[in-house]
Design a protein around this motif. Structure first.
Motif, short mmCIF file in Angstrom:
data_model
loop_
_atom_site.label_atom_id
_atom_site.label_comp_id
_atom_site.label_asym_id
_atom_site.label_seq_id
_atom_site.Cartn_x
_atom_site.Cartn_y
_atom_site.Cartn_z
N ILE A 1 0.86 -1.18 0.00
CA ILE A 1 0.00 0.00 0.00
C ILE A 1 0.90 1.23 0.00
N ASP A 2 0.65 2.13 -0.92
CA ASP A 2 1.41 3.37 -1.02
C ASP A 2 0.58 4.47 -0.37
N TYR A 3 1.05 4.99 0.76
CA TYR A 3 0.34 6.03 1.49
C TYR A 3 0.84 7.41 1.09
N LYS A 4 -0.02 8.43 1.26
CA LYS A 4 0.32 9.80 0.87
C LYS A 4 1.47 10.38 1.66
N LYS A 5 1.45 10.25 2.96
CA LYS A 5 2.45 10.91 3.81
C LYS A 5 3.51 9.96 4.34
N VAL A 6 3.41 8.69 3.97
CA VAL A 6 4.36 7.68 4.43
C VAL A 6 4.81 6.93 3.18
N SER A 7 6.02 6.45 3.19
CA SER A 7 6.48 5.67 2.05
C SER A 7 5.64 4.40 1.92
#
Length: 180
Positions: free
Chosen positions: A158-164
């Motif tokens: 899962i690619d999160y907005k504020k986390v790698s």
């Protein structure tokens, strides 16, 4: 985005109410993760699958997939969308609508090979998610028409907005499939 989640829940509820009995139940175990899923045919050329994954390190992930299916001799192909939502421990929750499918080859009555992959770019992701990628491959030993054991490898990112990018689950697993 709330409408997408609501529509997914309504669709899942309708599918479960129309098909109370599952055609297939699958479980998988690895050292720090457990997965379970049910699936059933909606029509001769369509199916649905509901899945759940618990990871001690990452949290919970649930998914609902609806596929168009094609059967041709020993080959079985599934293509369609998968709604995925993660309740992550280390970051915010979020989800995506991934596109993909699966393939199964019945090598013999005893052995089958399975593979699947799903991908969601940022345009199909919501809440705090920028993208999603999953792939899975397994070899299944069919001990009877109703029961099989499998060994597989899966990876769910899962690619999160504020986390790698967060690897929600990755590694080999053992499992069983029960057909009704």
């Amino acid at each position: 985005m709330k409408k997408i989640v609501l529509m997914s829940a309504v669709l899942a509820t309708g599918l479960v109410q129309n098909q109370v009995d599952a055609e297939e139940l699958t479980i998988g175990l690895r050292e720090h993760a457990f997965s379970a899923g049910i699936g059933n045919q909606i029509s001769p050329n369509a199916n649905y699958k509901l899945g759940y994954l618990y990871s001690e390190d990452k949290g919970h992930l649930a998914d609902i997939a609806v596929h168009v299916t094609i059967d041709n001799g020993p080959h079985h192909i599934e293509i369609g969308p998968k709604w995925v939502y993660a309740w992550a421990k280390e970051t915010n929750s979020g989800g995506a609508i991934a596109v993909g499918g699966g393939y199964r080859l019945m090598v013999s009555n005893l052995i089958s090979l399975h593979a699947s992959a799903y991908y969601a770019p940022s345009v199909l992701s919501f809440s705090n998610v920028e993208g999603y990628l999953e792939y899975d491959a397994k070899v299944q030993l069919n001990l009877s028409e109703d029961f099989g054991l499998h060994l597989g490898y899966r990876n769910k990112n899962i690619d999160y907005k504020k986390v790698s990018e967060v690897t929600f689950d990755s590694g080999y697993y053992l499992g069983a499939t029960l057909r009704f």
